[in-house]
Write a protein that holds these residues in place. Structure first.
Motif, mmCIF file in Angstrom:
data_model
loop_
_atom_site.group_PDB
_atom_site.id
_atom_site.type_symbol
_atom_site.label_atom_id
_atom_site.label_comp_id
_atom_site.label_asym_id
_atom_site.label_seq_id
_atom_site.Cartn_x
_atom_site.Cartn_y
_atom_site.Cartn_z
ATOM 1 N N LEU A 1 0.825 -1.206 0.000
ATOM 2 C CA LEU A 1 0.000 0.000 0.000
ATOM 3 C C LEU A 1 0.862 1.261 0.000
ATOM 4 C CD1 LEU A 1 -2.800 -1.001 2.542
ATOM 5 C CD2 LEU A 1 -2.980 -0.860 0.058
ATOM 6 N N PHE A 2 1.972 1.220 0.711
ATOM 7 C CA PHE A 2 2.844 2.397 0.789
ATOM 8 C C PHE A 2 3.438 2.758 -0.570
ATOM 9 C CE2 PHE A 2 4.012 2.071 5.584
ATOM 10 C CZ PHE A 2 2.767 2.603 5.883
ATOM 11 N N VAL A 3 3.796 1.758 -1.378
ATOM 12 C CA VAL A 3 4.473 2.042 -2.652
ATOM 13 C C VAL A 3 3.524 1.950 -3.832
ATOM 14 C CG1 VAL A 3 6.686 1.248 -1.744
ATOM 15 C CG2 VAL A 3 5.172 -0.378 -2.910
ATOM 16 N N TRP A 4 2.241 1.796 -3.593
ATOM 17 C CA TRP A 4 1.284 1.603 -4.677
ATOM 18 C C TRP A 4 1.334 2.704 -5.752
ATOM 19 C CZ3 TRP A 4 -3.087 4.105 -6.542
ATOM 20 C CH2 TRP A 4 -3.898 3.345 -7.395
ATOM 21 N N PRO A 5 1.435 4.018 -5.422
ATOM 22 C CA PRO A 5 1.459 5.043 -6.478
ATOM 23 C C PRO A 5 2.689 4.975 -7.381
ATOM 24 C CG PRO A 5 0.919 6.011 -4.344
ATOM 25 C CD PRO A 5 1.415 4.633 -4.084
ATOM 26 N N LEU A 6 3.739 4.260 -6.962
ATOM 27 C CA LEU A 6 4.977 4.220 -7.749
ATOM 28 C C LEU A 6 5.006 3.048 -8.724
ATOM 29 C CD1 LEU A 6 7.530 4.890 -4.852
ATOM 30 C CD2 LEU A 6 6.427 6.567 -6.338
ATOM 31 N N ARG A 7 3.921 2.291 -8.815
ATOM 32 C CA ARG A 7 3.951 1.039 -9.555
ATOM 33 C C ARG A 7 4.171 1.237 -11.046
ATOM 34 N NH1 ARG A 7 -0.863 2.952 -8.984
ATOM 35 N NH2 ARG A 7 -2.563 2.575 -10.472
ATOM 36 N N GLY A 8 3.792 2.383 -11.601
ATOM 37 C CA GLY A 8 3.906 2.587 -13.044
ATOM 38 C C GLY A 8 5.130 3.372 -13.474
ATOM 39 N N GLU A 9 5.985 3.768 -12.557
ATOM 40 C CA GLU A 9 7.155 4.577 -12.895
ATOM 41 C C GLU A 9 8.299 3.693 -13.365
ATOM 42 O OE1 GLU A 9 8.202 7.098 -9.670
ATOM 43 O OE2 GLU A 9 6.257 8.116 -9.573
#
Length: 626
Positions: A273-281
């Motif tokens: 959950l903590f790193v979820w926004p970085l999944r597409g970088e």
């Protein structure tokens, strides 16, 4: 540098109060209730009012979190927020009305309250996001709330610490005596009211606008990448190594492994959950790799978890702790399979399903207490039938003689049912199994029910075989039992001596003695380490000595003392006397470890010993002052 004006702070506070009037009222009510408890203190005379205030505080806090969740949900739907909060408040009010006073709270109430608190707090994270396509807004909102919560704690702790130091300085410099209760009241006021309003002020009004927010704390990435993920890898290595060991040795996994697997799942899911926004970088491909493979790696451990908890349930039945582990296992299975197979991977599902399960466990025939009670009663009935104590669901006549190991198991089961199941359950079983009762309203204790089944007393603890606890409930403060002092000159209030350090289990008798001044003489009460004899010393010389373990062992063998209760209303006591002085010890409580050493003379070793003391002095004078 631009400073925040007092006018802006005042406007922010006023805006929070106007936006969340009911929530602010609940905060004030909770703080007022807990401060009232601090002011009056607990006493026998004020017990009812004290417990009412404590109950109001706890339920006000529960209502605060539940109403905040209802507010966010209603606001996201464009509904009247006050109506939604009123509905939730009504449910909490009904629960408040139906629940008992705080001093009567049992395991049911405490577990239920804890579970409902967890459900209410977690529901805040997703209440405003019932739509399907706002995952980024969901993540950004929870990021803001966590940071706001940490900031609130930092500000409040600094403010409380600073004011507390100022009060200490005033006391010291101006010789003013200020009651220490002010520090507690200041703590609750700052953290409860000021901190609560500050936290509410940080809740954005337009939550949907967060969908376009892209900020990500660098510190969170470092924390996850270099702290949480290494911990996940360490847990995985340990558990896989242990799994290989159990397979090679063809053993069943230990019960503790369930908690390690659950800890791994918690840390692993939290990391995802903590790193979820970085999944597409592109620069963070390790994030996508972690999100893709973690659940596949965890899958074999999930099977391991099923074996561990399933084996214990088959052997020992369902208890509340095993129920929660079992339910967490089912929930993890759903989450793991969903994130393995789903293409969308809706992270809102994690808190939403967990919160829903928490609520469902508290009520109904599927709830934790109903399932545990049925399981343990069925298990008890089965073992009684196997040992011919129950025949055709009726008590056998005459009762058979049962060996000690089976007696210990049955006593443990009765203890669990007595302490963890619903009130009056032993009376219902007695009626169902046709056990004779003195009257229809007779209330069984654990020991009495065991005796009715023809079971002898054992040194079995209510919680575990390696511990034993006993207390004379006739002398407990809530019973207000009177102690006869006729024929004695002095009364010594209850003393409790502790013989083992809980941290390292070392004997610490030298630090725990009871000193009594009788006239010009100083008497010491101590217990020796090896023999555990009670010694009375005069001027550091042994005056009287008795084997206290032998005394307690005789009482237990004779059936005077049962697990945690008295067989009858007699006072358990013994007398030691010399030519000049007589001591009468009234035993009030003791803790003991069951001795595993077969060479030990007695089946337990004391860890604490509580007693009242009466003293008769031949040199006593009416003019002598205490």
């Amino acid at each position: 540098m631009k400073f925040i004006s007092l006018h802006k702070i005042a406007n922010s506070v006023r805006s929070s109060i106007l936006r969340f009037p009911l929530l602010v009222f609940l905060l004030v009510l909770a703080v007022a209730a807990i401060c009232t408890c601090q002011e009056i203190g607990y006493s026998y005379e004020q017990g009812c009012f004290y417990n009412t205030c404590l109950k109001v505080c706890i339920f006000s806090c529960l209502a605060f979190f539940a109403c905040l969740s209802a507010f966010l949900f209603a606001e996201s739907k464009g509904w009247k927020t006050l109506y939604a909060q009123a509905v939730v408040l009504a449910f909490v009010g009904v629960y408040y009305y139906l629940s008992p006073f705080m001093q009567e709270f049992d395991h049911h109430q405490l577990r239920m309250l804890t579970t409902l608190f967890i459900a209410a707090i977690i529901s805040i994270s997703f209440a405003a996001f019932s739509d399907k396509n706002n995952l980024n807004a969901f993540w950004q909102f929870n990021k803001m709330m966590i940071l706001r919560l940490l900031t609130t704690f930092l500000y409040c702790f600094t403010l409380w610490g600073g004011i507390s130091l100022a009060i200490i300085a005033i006391e010291s410099l101006f010789a003013i005596n200020i009651d220490n209760i002010i520090y507690f009241e200041l703590f609750f006021t700052i953290f409860g009211i000021i901190g609560g309003i500050f936290f509410l002020a940080g809740i954005p009004k337009c939550i949907k606008a967060l969908e376009t927010e892209t900020s990500y704390p660098k510190a969170l990435k470092i924390f996850t990448q270099y702290i949480l993920l290494p911990l996940v890898a360490l847990y995985i290595l340990i558990l896989y190594a242990y799994s290989v060991k159990t397979l090679i040795m063809w053993q069943l996994p230990q019960g503790q492994v369930s908690y390690l697997v659950l800890a791994l799942a918690a840390v692993g899911i939290l990391s995802s959950l903590f790193v979820w926004p970085l999944r597409g970088e592109k620069n963070n491909q390790w994030v996508q790799a972690y999100l893709s493979y973690f659940y596949w790696i965890f899958l074999p451990l999930l099977a391991f978890l099923y074996v561990a908890i399933g084996r214990r349930i088959i052997d020992y039945g369902i208890t509340p702790d095993r129920y929660y582990v079992m339910l967490a296992t089912f929930w993890l299975s759903f989450i793991v399979i969903y994130f393995m197979l789903s293409k969308k991977k809706n992270i809102k599902l994690i808190p939403a399903t967990f919160s829903l399960l928490c609520i469902l466990t508290c009520f109904g025939p599927w709830g934790v207490f109903s399932v545990s009670e049925r399981s343990q009663i069925n298990r008890l009935q089965t073992i009684l039938e196997e040992n011919k104590i129950l025949v055709d669901k009726k008590i056998a006549e005459p009762l058979p003689i049962i060996d000690d190991s089976t007696t210990i198991v049955i006593n443990q089961m009765i203890s669990f049912i007595y302490t963890d199941c619903s009130d009056g359950i032993l009376e219902k079983l007695a009626h169902k199994w046709n056990i004779e009762q003195d009257s229809a309203a007779y209330v069984y204790s654990h020991a009495e029910f065991s005796s009715a089944l023809g079971l002898k007393n054992t040194y079995t603890s209510l919680r575990a075989q390696e511990r034993f606890f006993w207390r004379d409930t006739n002398k407990s403060p809530w019973r207000r039992g009177l102690i006869a002092v006729s024929g004695y000159h002095y009364f010594v209030e209850e003393q409790t001596m502790h013989f083992r350090d809980q941290a390292n289990h070392k004997f610490r008798n030298s630090d725990d003695t009871v000193k009594v001044a009788v006239g010009q003489d100083i008497y010491k009460i101590a217990i020796t380490e090896e023999a555990q004899n009670l010694q009375i010393l005069l001027n550091d010389s042994i005056l009287l000595e008795r084997s206290i373990v032998h005394e307690l062992d005789s009482l237990m063998k004779n059936g005077i003392i049962h697990d945690s209760s008295l067989e009858n209303d007699e006072t358990i006591s013994f007398i030691e006397s010399s030519e000049k002085i007589e001591f009468k010890f009234l035993i009030s409580s003791f803790n003991a470890d069951i001795a595993n050493d077969t060479s030990s003379l007695y089946p337990f070793r004391l860890t604490s010993f509580g007693f009242y003391m009466l003293i008769k002095n031949s040199d006593y004078s009416e003019s002598e002052e205490f």
